[in-house]
Design a protein around this motif. Sequence first.
Motif, PDB file in Angstrom:
ATOM      1  N   GLN A  13      41.488  54.377  36.192  1.00 54.75           N
ATOM      2  CA  GLN A  13      42.546  54.311  36.966  1.00 54.75           C
ATOM      3  C   GLN A  13      42.245  54.353  38.422  1.00 54.75           C
ATOM      4  N   ALA A  14      43.142  53.798  39.196  1.00 55.20           N
ATOM      5  CA  ALA A  14      42.745  53.413  40.693  1.00 55.20           C
ATOM      6  C   ALA A  14      42.509  54.761  41.388  1.00 55.20           C
ATOM      7  N   LYS A  86      39.727  50.327  42.969  1.00 52.70           N
ATOM      8  CA  LYS A  86      40.992  49.502  43.281  1.00 52.70           C
ATOM      9  C   LYS A  86      41.089  48.673  42.133  1.00 52.70           C
ATOM     10  N   PRO A  87      42.350  48.240  42.187  1.00 53.62           N
ATOM     11  CA  PRO A  87      42.808  47.124  41.115  1.00 53.62           C
ATOM     12  C   PRO A  87      41.972  45.924  41.524  1.00 53.62           C
ATOM     13  N   GLU A  88      41.848  45.601  42.817  1.00 51.80           N
ATOM     14  CA  GLU A  88      41.208  44.332  43.109  1.00 51.80           C
ATOM     15  C   GLU A  88      39.820  44.465  42.581  1.00 51.80           C
ATOM     16  N   THR A  90      38.863  44.832  39.682  1.00 51.48           N
ATOM     17  CA  THR A  90      38.823  44.281  38.099  1.00 51.48           C
ATOM     18  C   THR A  90      38.140  43.203  38.048  1.00 51.48           C
ATOM     19  N   VAL A 119      40.756  48.206  36.426  1.00 50.64           N
ATOM     20  CA  VAL A 119      41.401  49.137  37.257  1.00 50.64           C
ATOM     21  C   VAL A 119      42.777  49.321  37.250  1.00 50.64           C
ATOM     22  N   SER A 120      43.487  50.413  36.793  1.00 47.84           N
ATOM     23  CA  SER A 120      44.759  50.065  36.539  1.00 47.84           C
ATOM     24  C   SER A 120      45.454  50.801  37.797  1.00 47.84           C
ATOM     25  N   SER A 121      46.622  50.355  38.315  1.00 50.94           N
ATOM     26  CA  SER A 121      47.169  50.832  39.512  1.00 50.94           C
ATOM     27  C   SER A 121      48.218  52.067  39.194  1.00 50.94           C
TER      28      SER A 121
END
Length: 121
Positions: A13-14, A86-88, A90, A119-121
């Motif tokens: 997770q983020a 962070k999701p970015e 990923t 990475v999930s938000s």
Amino acid sequence: QVNVAESGGGLVQAGGPLRLSCTASGSIFRVDAMGWYRQAPGKQRELVAGITRGGSANYADSVKGRFTISRDNAKNTVSLQMNSLKPEDTAVYYCNVRSVTSLGLKTVEDWGQGTLVTVSS
């Protein structure tokens, strides 16, 4: 021949942490620079962090203060501690190893097969 194997990718997770590890093995006289690169879908592979044999590290601006690279010269390993993900972030993360082979003392560069970090938000 030098083999490079990564481990530690997965789903997080983020805001969470994740640690990647990489081991170089085979006909190695000396491992010089080691590093981590990543490639997100539709994007070019980019340097995330690198470290010299002496321990000097450099980081992409996007990960400074969140990621830490380290190595163990005796074990030919390099790790990447990733915090505050962070999701970015990923991407598929690749280990890069530059070494001198024990056969012929050739300088070579090798890559791992990649490990997916999501990475999930």
